[in-house]
Design a protein around this motif. Structure first.
Motif, short mmCIF file in Angstrom:
data_model
loop_
_atom_site.label_atom_id
_atom_site.label_comp_id
_atom_site.label_asym_id
_atom_site.label_seq_id
_atom_site.Cartn_x
_atom_site.Cartn_y
_atom_site.Cartn_z
N TYR A 11 53.02 24.33 -25.98
CA TYR A 11 51.81 23.55 -26.24
C TYR A 11 50.89 24.33 -27.18
O TYR A 11 50.71 25.54 -27.02
N LYS A 12 50.31 23.63 -28.15
CA LYS A 12 49.42 24.27 -29.11
C LYS A 12 48.13 23.48 -29.24
O LYS A 12 48.04 22.33 -28.79
N LEU A 13 47.15 24.09 -29.88
CA LEU A 13 45.90 23.41 -30.15
C LEU A 13 46.12 22.36 -31.24
O LEU A 13 47.15 22.36 -31.92
N PHE A 14 45.15 21.49 -31.41
CA PHE A 14 45.22 20.47 -32.47
C PHE A 14 43.92 20.56 -33.27
O PHE A 14 42.87 20.13 -32.81
N ILE A 15 44.00 21.18 -34.45
CA ILE A 15 42.81 21.40 -35.28
C ILE A 15 43.12 21.01 -36.71
O ILE A 15 44.09 21.51 -37.30
N GLY A 16 42.34 20.12 -37.26
CA GLY A 16 42.51 19.72 -38.65
C GLY A 16 43.84 19.07 -38.94
O GLY A 16 44.37 19.17 -40.05
N GLY A 17 44.41 18.40 -37.95
CA GLY A 17 45.70 17.74 -38.12
C GLY A 17 46.88 18.67 -38.00
O GLY A 17 48.03 18.26 -38.19
N LYS A 18 46.64 19.94 -37.67
CA LYS A 18 47.71 20.93 -37.54
C LYS A 18 47.74 21.47 -36.11
O LYS A 18 46.85 21.19 -35.30
N PHE A 19 48.76 22.29 -35.83
CA PHE A 19 48.98 22.80 -34.48
C PHE A 19 48.98 24.32 -34.45
O PHE A 19 50.03 24.95 -34.35
N PRO A 20 47.81 24.93 -34.54
CA PRO A 20 47.77 26.40 -34.47
C PRO A 20 47.83 26.89 -33.03
O PRO A 20 47.48 26.18 -32.09
N ARG A 21 48.30 28.12 -32.87
CA ARG A 21 48.11 28.81 -31.59
C ARG A 21 46.66 29.29 -31.56
O ARG A 21 45.98 29.31 -32.57
N SER A 22 46.22 29.70 -30.40
CA SER A 22 44.87 30.23 -30.32
C SER A 22 44.73 31.43 -31.24
O SER A 22 45.65 32.25 -31.35
N GLU A 23 43.61 31.53 -31.89
CA GLU A 23 43.35 32.65 -32.82
C GLU A 23 43.50 33.99 -32.12
O GLU A 23 43.94 34.98 -32.71
N VAL A 27 47.00 32.91 -23.78
CA VAL A 27 47.44 31.69 -23.10
C VAL A 27 47.03 31.80 -21.63
O VAL A 27 46.66 32.87 -21.15
N TYR A 28 47.10 30.68 -20.90
CA TYR A 28 46.89 30.73 -19.46
C TYR A 28 47.85 29.75 -18.79
O TYR A 28 48.34 28.81 -19.42
N TRP A 45 54.34 26.06 -11.56
CA TRP A 45 54.08 26.33 -12.98
C TRP A 45 54.60 25.21 -13.84
O TRP A 45 55.71 24.72 -13.66
N LEU A 46 53.77 24.75 -14.81
CA LEU A 46 54.18 23.70 -15.74
C LEU A 46 54.35 24.23 -17.15
O LEU A 46 55.34 23.92 -17.82
N ALA A 47 53.38 25.02 -17.62
CA ALA A 47 53.42 25.49 -19.00
C ALA A 47 52.35 26.55 -19.20
O ALA A 47 51.46 26.71 -18.36
N ASN A 48 52.43 27.24 -20.31
CA ASN A 48 51.35 28.11 -20.76
C ASN A 48 50.57 27.35 -21.83
O ASN A 48 51.14 26.90 -22.82
N ALA A 49 49.28 27.18 -21.61
CA ALA A 49 48.42 26.48 -22.57
C ALA A 49 47.62 27.50 -23.37
O ALA A 49 47.28 28.58 -22.86
N PRO A 50 47.29 27.20 -24.62
CA PRO A 50 46.48 28.12 -25.42
C PRO A 50 45.10 28.31 -24.80
O PRO A 50 44.48 27.34 -24.34
N LEU A 51 44.65 29.54 -24.77
CA LEU A 51 43.31 29.85 -24.28
C LEU A 51 42.40 30.02 -25.49
O LEU A 51 42.37 31.07 -26.13
N SER A 52 41.70 28.95 -25.82
CA SER A 52 40.92 28.92 -27.07
C SER A 52 39.79 29.94 -27.06
O SER A 52 39.20 30.23 -26.02
N SER A 53 39.49 30.43 -28.24
CA SER A 53 38.37 31.36 -28.44
C SER A 53 37.22 30.64 -29.13
O SER A 53 37.37 29.49 -29.57
N ARG A 54 36.10 31.31 -29.24
CA ARG A 54 34.98 30.74 -29.98
C ARG A 54 35.33 30.55 -31.45
O ARG A 54 34.85 29.62 -32.09
N LYS A 55 36.19 31.40 -31.99
CA LYS A 55 36.64 31.25 -33.37
C LYS A 55 37.43 29.95 -33.53
O LYS A 55 37.27 29.23 -34.53
#
Length: 302
Positions: A11-23, A27-28, A45-55
Motif C-alpha cells: 500500500y502506498k500514498l496517493f499524491i498528485g495522481g502518483k503512488f509514493p512511499r512515505s518520504e 510504515v506501521y 496483521w493485514l498490511a503495512n501502511a505508509p506512515l506519512s510525515s509532515r513533508k
C-alpha cells in the motif's frame, strides 16, 4: 509442485495522481478489527501502511493547489461525469472493497458489502448534484437601482479532510465526494486504524478520469499530520470529521492563523441520507452587479 509464497499487497500514498512511499520511509502495522481481536486487544496483521510525515502533507498540498485551477474551472457537468466514472470503477472492484471494509471494521461480509454499495451510491448522488449546486446556493438579489445583482457559488480552494475513524469507506467517501463535487481539491488524512480502503480508493481514482492532485490521500497518525495541514497557509479550509475533541481544538486554533473555514466534528450517521450540508460547507459566494438595459453594440438587452 512446490507451494507458492504469498504475494502481499504494497500500500502506498496517493499524491498528485502518483503512488509514493512515505518520504520518511516509515510504515506501521494495520490489523483486522474482528470481535475476537478486539477482545484480545489486538487483531490479525493485514498490511503495512505508509506512515506519512509532515513533508508528505506539504507535498500533498502543493499537488492540490496545482490541480485547483483546472478542476474548479471545469464545467459542473464535466465534474459530474468524472464523479460518476469513479462510481463505475468502484462497482467493478466491489468485492475487493467489501473484503477490506469487513477487515477494517469487523463487519460481516453482507454488512460490509452494504457499506460499499452505499458508498458507490453516494458517489452517484454527488455526481448528480454538481450542476445543481448553483440553483440552491445562488440566485438574483433585489436591489434599489437599475442593476441586476447575481450571487453564484464558488469553491473555497484546497480543503484538508480528517476522515472518520470508524467508517473507513462510507464515511471517507461522504467527506471527499461533496468537497470535490463543489470544485475544491482535497488532502485527506485517512482513518489511522483502518487506512486500507482509503489507500485502495486512490488506485481507483488514479485509473478514473479524475485529474491528478484533485484528491490526495495520506495514511498515518492524524495527530502528527493534521496540525501542519491546519496551519498551512495554502490550505483554505479543514473538515474535522474524524478528529477527537482534543485534536479538533488544536486544529481549529492552528486554522485561525489564516482564517480557514472550519467544519467542526459532530455526531453523524454516515448511512443516513447526506443532505446538502457538506456540499455547501466549502463554497464561497461571488456576487456580480450589472446595469439593466442595453449592453451596447452587438449585445442583448434585459
Amino acid at each position: 509442485m512446490s507451494e507458492r509464497l504469498s504475494v502481499f499487497k504494497t500500500y502506498k500514498l496517493f499524491i498528485g495522481g502518483k503512488f509514493p512511499r512515505s518520504e520518511s520511509g516509515r510504515v506501521y502495522e494495520v490489523t483486522a478489527a474482528t470481535s475476537a481481536a478486539d477482545a484480545a486487544g489486538k487483531g490479525n496483521w493485514l498490511a503495512n501502511a505508509p506512515l506519512s510525515s509532515r513533508k508528505d502533507g506539504r507535498d500533498a498540498v502543493v499537488a492540490a493547489r496545482k490541480a485547483f485551477g483546472a478542476w474548479s474551472g471545469a464545467t459542473a457537468y464535466n465534474r459530474g461525469q468524472i464523479l460518476y466514472r469513479v462510481a463505475e470503477m468502484l462497482e467493478g472492484r466491489r468485492e475487493q472493497f467489501a473484503a477490506e471494509v469487513a477487515d477494517a471494521e469487523g463487519l460481516s461480509k453482507a454488512k460490509a458489502a452494504a457499506q460499499v454499495d452505499a458508498a458507490i451510491d453516494r458517489w452517484v448522488w454527488y455526481a448528480g448534484w454538481t450542476d445543481k449546486i448553483a440553483q440552491i446556493a445562488g440566485g438574483t438579489n433585489p436591489v434599489a437601482g437599475p442593476f441586476f445583482n447575481v450571487s453564484s457559488p464558488a469553491p473555497t480552494g484546497v480543503v484538508a479532510l480528517v476522515a472518520p475513524g470508524e467508517s473507513s469507506f462510507l464515511g471517507l467517501v461522504s467527506v471527499i465526494a461533496p468537497a470535490i463535487a463543489a470544485g475544491n481539491t482535497v488532502v485527506v488524512v485517512a482513518s489511522e486504524k483502518a487506512p486500507l480502503p482509503a489507500l485502495s480508493l486512490g488506485e481507483v481514482l488514479a485509473t478514473s478520469d479524475l485529474p491528478g492532485g484533485v484528491v490526495n490521500i495520506l495514511s498515518g497518525r492524524a495527530a502528527e499530520i493534521a496540525p501542519s495541514l491546519a496551519a498551512h497557509q495554502d490550505v483554505n479550509a479543514i473538515d474535522l470529521a474524524g478528529a477527537d475533541a482534543e485534536l479538533a481544538k488544536e486544529l481549529e486554533t492552528a486554522a485561525a492563523d489564516n482564517l480557514k473555514r472550519v467544519l467542526r466534528p459532530q455526531p453523524v450517521d454516515w448511512s443516513a441520507a447526506p443532505g446538502t450540508g457538506r456540499l455547501l460547507a466549502f463554497l464561497e459566494t461571488k456576487t456580480v452587479w450589472h446595469p439593466t438595459g442595453s449592453l451596447g453594440a452587438g449585445g442583448s438587452s434585459y
